[in-house]
Write a protein that holds these residues in place. Structure first.
Motif, short mmCIF file in Angstrom:
data_model
loop_
_atom_site.label_atom_id
_atom_site.label_comp_id
_atom_site.label_asym_id
_atom_site.label_seq_id
_atom_site.Cartn_x
_atom_site.Cartn_y
_atom_site.Cartn_z
N THR A 55 -1.23 31.49 -60.46
CA THR A 55 -0.57 30.27 -60.92
C THR A 55 -0.81 29.98 -62.40
O THR A 55 -0.08 29.19 -62.99
CB THR A 55 -1.04 29.06 -60.09
N ASP A 56 -1.81 30.62 -62.99
CA ASP A 56 -2.09 30.42 -64.40
C ASP A 56 -3.04 31.52 -64.87
O ASP A 56 -3.78 32.09 -64.07
CB ASP A 56 -2.74 29.05 -64.63
N VAL A 70 -3.14 34.86 -75.13
CA VAL A 70 -1.90 34.54 -74.45
C VAL A 70 -2.21 33.72 -73.21
O VAL A 70 -3.29 33.82 -72.63
CB VAL A 70 -1.10 35.79 -74.06
N ALA A 71 -1.24 32.89 -72.83
CA ALA A 71 -1.37 32.08 -71.62
C ALA A 71 -0.18 32.36 -70.72
O ALA A 71 0.83 32.94 -71.13
CB ALA A 71 -1.43 30.61 -71.99
N TYR A 72 -0.30 31.93 -69.49
CA TYR A 72 0.76 32.09 -68.49
C TYR A 72 2.08 31.52 -69.00
O TYR A 72 3.14 32.06 -68.73
CB TYR A 72 0.33 31.38 -67.21
N ALA A 73 2.01 30.45 -69.76
CA ALA A 73 3.21 29.82 -70.29
C ALA A 73 3.99 30.76 -71.21
O ALA A 73 5.20 30.64 -71.35
CB ALA A 73 2.86 28.54 -71.04
N ASP A 74 3.31 31.72 -71.85
CA ASP A 74 3.98 32.69 -72.72
C ASP A 74 4.81 33.68 -71.91
O ASP A 74 5.91 34.02 -72.27
CB ASP A 74 2.96 33.47 -73.56
N MET A 103 -0.75 41.86 -67.76
CA MET A 103 -0.57 40.57 -68.42
C MET A 103 -0.06 40.89 -69.82
O MET A 103 -0.80 41.39 -70.66
CB MET A 103 -1.88 39.79 -68.42
N LEU A 104 1.22 40.67 -70.01
CA LEU A 104 1.93 41.05 -71.22
C LEU A 104 2.01 39.85 -72.16
O LEU A 104 2.27 38.74 -71.72
CB LEU A 104 3.34 41.52 -70.83
#
Length: 182
Positions: A55-56, A70-74, A103-104
């Motif tokens: 989820t994040d 980087v974050a999930y939002a990216d 995780m890109l």
């Protein structure tokens, strides 16, 4: 039945109705001279995870020459196969599985785990773990095998639980004495 007992029973019933809570896993993985420092939040599912269970996340990649985060939002992670497993207090990856976990970072870099049987790999090498910076230099991939702990859940230590239980017992005994003296 006293009001105190009714409130206690209502609390127990409410606690049983609460769905599994999100779990936050944190870890630092070293690949050559590079590191990936991560926080991965899941929906609380135990067992084999799908990308929808994540989820994040927040990851910082570091090499001797560069750092990027980087974050999930990216960009949401890419996960396929059965290699990523939430097991109790740990998030593990099975490098012998048919799995890839990526995780890109939207043109900046990537953290990637490739299973031996995966049809798709980060840098064409499997099984491996990769910290990848897009552009010149800084890319490191290393062969891996077996099952590795990628991150650990942030859960209280047994001593913290003991203190919590002792505190509830103390509060309960104080409340019982107040009711008896009233």
């Amino acid at each position: 039945m006293t009001t105190f007992h009714r409130l206690g029973m209502a609390g127990v019933i409410a606690a049983m109705a609460v769905p599994a809570a999100a779990t936050i896993y944190t870890g630092v993985r070293t690949v050559g001279a590079n590191t990936a420092t991560m926080s991965i939040t899941t929906d609380g599912t135990l067992g084999v995870l799908a990308d929808t269970n994540i989820t994040d996340f927040f990851v910082t990649l570091t090499s001797p020459a560069r750092t990027t985060s980087v974050a999930y939002a990216d960009q949401a992670p890419q996960l396929s196969g059965s290699g990523l497993v939430a097991a109790g207090r740990h998030l593990t990856f099975d490098f012998a599985a048919d799995s890839i976990f990526l995780m890109l970072f939207s043109g900046r870099g990537a953290y990637c785990l490739d299973g031996a049987l995966s049809a798709v790999t980060c840098l064409g090498v499997a099984p491996s773990e990769t910290v990848l910076f897009f552009g010149p230099g800084g890319n490191v991939t290393e062969g891996r095998s077996g099952v590795a702990i990628i991150a650990s859940a942030n859960v209280p230590e047994p001593a913290s639980w003991a203190m919590l239980v002792a505190g509830f017992g103390l509060v309960g005994s104080v409340m019982r004495r107040r009711v008896a003296s009233a």
